[in-house]
Design an enzyme around this catalytic site. Structure first.
Site, short mmCIF file in Angstrom:
data_model
loop_
_atom_site.label_atom_id
_atom_site.label_comp_id
_atom_site.label_asym_id
_atom_site.label_seq_id
_atom_site.Cartn_x
_atom_site.Cartn_y
_atom_site.Cartn_z
N GLY A 9 0.84 -1.21 0.00
CA GLY A 9 0.00 0.00 0.00
C GLY A 9 0.86 1.25 0.00
O GLY A 9 2.08 1.20 -0.18
N ILE A 33 -1.50 -9.20 -0.26
CA ILE A 33 -2.30 -10.16 -1.02
C ILE A 33 -2.21 -9.87 -2.52
O ILE A 33 -2.82 -10.52 -3.35
CB ILE A 33 -3.77 -10.10 -0.53
N TYR A 139 -14.57 2.16 7.47
CA TYR A 139 -13.13 2.34 7.73
C TYR A 139 -12.93 2.92 9.13
O TYR A 139 -12.20 2.38 9.96
CB TYR A 139 -12.57 3.27 6.67
C1 VAH Z 1 -8.13 8.05 2.78
N1 VAH Z 1 -5.74 8.62 2.49
O1 VAH Z 1 -8.37 9.03 2.13
C2 VAH Z 1 -6.69 7.80 3.21
C3 VAH Z 1 -6.59 8.05 4.68
C4 VAH Z 1 -6.94 9.65 6.55
C5 VAH Z 1 -7.01 9.47 5.06
O2 VAH Z 1 -7.32 7.13 5.39
O3 VAH Z 1 -9.00 7.29 3.13
#
Ligand code: VAH
Length: 317
Positions: A9, A33, A139
């Site tokens: 990543g 992965i 997230y």
């Molecule tokens: C996003 N660059 O945009 C990532 C990150 C805090 C931002 O999680 O989701």
């Protein structure tokens, strides 16, 4: 030895480079992965692994005598909203696998959290370490869960769990992967390639941001901090906050003829509007001496020194 999951990543390859300088090339194993390019193999050990395959992960940890684990596998903000079931599996079940293996094998475990672990009911300006956390993305929910589970495993099983909440990370030689703060990386590539940039957030959308070198430095520092220095398991870290209009102004000092238009992406705008505007990282600065090196002008200069803003002028002539 060190294992980095989600190693291909935005942050993994840079982290591996930093850690390999510190601990030796063969003592830092990248895993992901996805299939890496050849030069990833040349730069040091890589192992294909699926974070949802508990047995395989345990074999990797035991067979390679892993002692530190950096767990970067996750679907980030906008990407996660587009595939919630997969985000829940990777970000939550994957985390559970890592927590169990780390506790079982007494690993020092780093899990990144994020500005995205806060929501619209959190104080936003500034956002302290400890406050309401009701994020509105899978997230963010999964990262609050990671923070809570990591702290529980620390107090219940003595797991050496360490966690930093990252701002949006800006990098030159790796692509961001989440969607919401990615505009702040894209602008540099478009400024050089075409001189035209379309921003998918409103011009006044202020978000905490950080240059990748500061992020990786903080990550190594907190992992090397003596345990007694850490009054908390999870810390905000901050460097700067800016809105697109401020970034554009700074970029146009290097590429004056850059043309910017705004075409707001409703999903990303709603996510950004629910996130902190400024991060209070005073605990990290006090406990383990955190301080950032890159402010906005240095960030922009450094990005162009990497990407070569002069190449555009050459093309234009
Ligand atoms: C996003 N660059 O945009 C990532 C990150 C805090 C931002 O999680 O989701």
């Amino acid at each position: 030895r060190v294992l980095i999951t989600g190693g291909l990543g935005q942050l993994g390859v840079g982290l591996a480079k930093l850690l390999r300088k510190r601990f030796g090339k063969n003592n830092v194993i990248l895993s992901d992965i996805r299939k890496p390019t050849d030069n990833i193999f040349y730069s040091g050990p890589f192992i294909y692994s699926d974070i949802l395959d508990y047995k395989n992960l345990r074999e990797i940890v035991v067979n390679n005598r892993i002692t530190w684990l950096f767990h970067y596998s996750a679907l980030l903000s906008a990407v996660g909203e587009a595939n919630v079931p997969l985000a829940r599996a990777v970000n939550i079940t994957g985390l559970h696998n890592v927590l169990d293996i780390a506790a079982e094998h007494n690993l020092r475990l780093f899990v990144p959290s994020t500005i995205g672990a806060f929501g619209p009911t959190s104080p936003r300006d500034p956002t302290p370490d400890l406050c309401i956390q009701r994020p509105r993305t899978i997230y963010g929910v999964s990262k609050v869960h990671a923070e809570l589970m990591g702290e529980y495993y620390h107090y219940r099983y003595g797991l050496d769990f360490r966690c930093l909440r990252y701002p949006g990370i800006i990098s030159a030689d790796s692509q961001p992967g989440g969607g919401t703060t990615d505009y702040a990386v894209q602008i540099f590539h478009d400024a050089i390639k075409t001189g035209k940039f379309q921003c998918n957030l409103k011009p006044d959308t202020r978000l905490p941001m950080m240059y990748i070198d500061d992020c990786l430095k903080a990550t190594l520092e907190v992992m090397e901090a003596p345990a007694e220095a850490l009054s908390m398991r999870t810390y905000n870290i901050s460097a700067m906050s800016f809105a697109p209009e401020e970034l554009v102004q700074e970029v146009q000092k290097h590429v004056p003829e850059l043309q910017v238009t705004y075409s707001v992406d409703a999903v990303r705008q709603a996510i950004a509007d629910s996130w902190p505007m400024n991060f209070d990282d005073s605990n990290a600065r006090r406990d383990w001496g955190w301080k950032h090196d890159y402010d906005l002008p240095e960030l922009v200069t450094t990005m162009f020194s990497f990407l070569g803003s002069d190449s555009r002028i050459a093309r234009a002539n």
